[in-house]
Design a protein around this motif. Structure first.
Motif, PDB file in Angstrom:
ATOM      1  N   GLN A  86       0.859  -1.189   0.000  1.00  0.00           N
ATOM      2  CA  GLN A  86       0.000   0.000   0.000  1.00  0.00           C
ATOM      3  C   GLN A  86       0.890   1.231   0.000  1.00  0.00           C
ATOM      4  O   GLN A  86       1.233   1.757   1.056  1.00  0.00           O
ATOM      5  CB  GLN A  86      -0.906  -0.003   1.224  1.00  0.00           C
ATOM      6  N   ILE A  89       0.878   4.436   2.272  1.00  0.00           N
ATOM      7  CA  ILE A  89       1.207   4.407   3.697  1.00  0.00           C
ATOM      8  C   ILE A  89       2.708   4.620   3.866  1.00  0.00           C
ATOM      9  O   ILE A  89       3.521   3.899   3.291  1.00  0.00           O
ATOM     10  CB  ILE A  89       0.821   3.063   4.350  1.00  0.00           C
ATOM     11  N   GLU A 105      -2.329   4.914  10.890  1.00  0.00           N
ATOM     12  CA  GLU A 105      -1.565   4.200   9.867  1.00  0.00           C
ATOM     13  C   GLU A 105      -1.652   2.684  10.025  1.00  0.00           C
ATOM     14  O   GLU A 105      -1.681   1.955   9.038  1.00  0.00           O
ATOM     15  CB  GLU A 105      -0.092   4.640   9.871  1.00  0.00           C
ATOM     16  N   ASP A 108      -4.881   1.447   8.665  1.00  0.00           N
ATOM     17  CA  ASP A 108      -4.749   1.463   7.218  1.00  0.00           C
ATOM     18  C   ASP A 108      -3.942   0.241   6.750  1.00  0.00           C
ATOM     19  O   ASP A 108      -4.303  -0.455   5.800  1.00  0.00           O
ATOM     20  CB  ASP A 108      -4.006   2.756   6.843  1.00  0.00           C
ATOM     21  N   TYR A 109      -2.853  -0.008   7.469  1.00  0.00           N
ATOM     22  CA  TYR A 109      -1.954  -1.121   7.150  1.00  0.00           C
ATOM     23  C   TYR A 109      -2.682  -2.463   7.291  1.00  0.00           C
ATOM     24  O   TYR A 109      -2.530  -3.357   6.471  1.00  0.00           O
ATOM     25  CB  TYR A 109      -0.760  -1.032   8.105  1.00  0.00           C
ATOM     26  N   THR A 113      -6.970  -1.561   1.506  1.00  0.00           N
ATOM     27  CA  THR A 113      -8.209  -1.015   0.956  1.00  0.00           C
ATOM     28  C   THR A 113      -8.575  -1.702  -0.347  1.00  0.00           C
ATOM     29  O   THR A 113      -7.744  -2.316  -1.019  1.00  0.00           O
ATOM     30  CB  THR A 113      -8.066   0.494   0.691  1.00  0.00           C
TER      31      THR A 113
END
Ligand SMILES: [Zn+2]
Ligand SMILES: [Zn+2]
Length: 129
Positions: A86, A89, A105, A108-109, A113
């Motif tokens: 990703q 990031i 973060e 997100d990690y 997505t």
């Protein structure tokens, strides 16, 4: 341990995982997270780790601009890394000790997505042709 971004103190947070207990450090002010080597990977697939990253991603973004930080374990300047899967990031890593992620973060990690998924899919299709 002191936060490499804002110099506040970090406290330990224990997470029970299927593989056993993992202890990470969380900053009391900016809520950034420190993972010793291997811990982020270990926690990535563990749903118990979902609550860890409770910081405000908006605050995390402001600290994301602070990039020249030193490893809290050895004091060496940490490398700026873009996650291989990703690329949006960005986090900091010390090869010998671990990684620091700003608030938001890690979430997100953990959750690649849909967009990243499709990017990966398209890339793999392109490789095949
Ligand atoms: Zn901090
Ligand atoms: Zn280090």
């Amino acid at each position: 341990m002191q936060c490499p971004k804002c110099n506040s103190s970090m406290h330990e947070v224990e997470v029970e995982t299927l593989q056993g207990k993992v202890v990470i450090d969380k900053c009391e002010r900016c809520e950034g997270l420190w993972f010793d080597n291997g811990e982020a990977e270990q926690l990535k697939s563990d749903w118990m780790a979902d609550f860890l990253d409770s910081g405000d991603p908006e605050i995390g973004k402001t600290y994301n601009a602070v990039r020249d930080i030193q490893c809290p374990r050895c004091g060496d300047v940490m490398q700026k890394i873009n996650d291989a899967k990703q690329s949006h990031i960005e986090y900091e890593a010390c090869a010998a000790h671990g990684v620091f992620m700003d608030a938001g973060e890690f979430t997100d990690y953990k959750h690649e997505t849909l967009l990243d998924y499709f990017r990966g899919l398209i890339a793999s299709l392109r490789r095949r042709t």
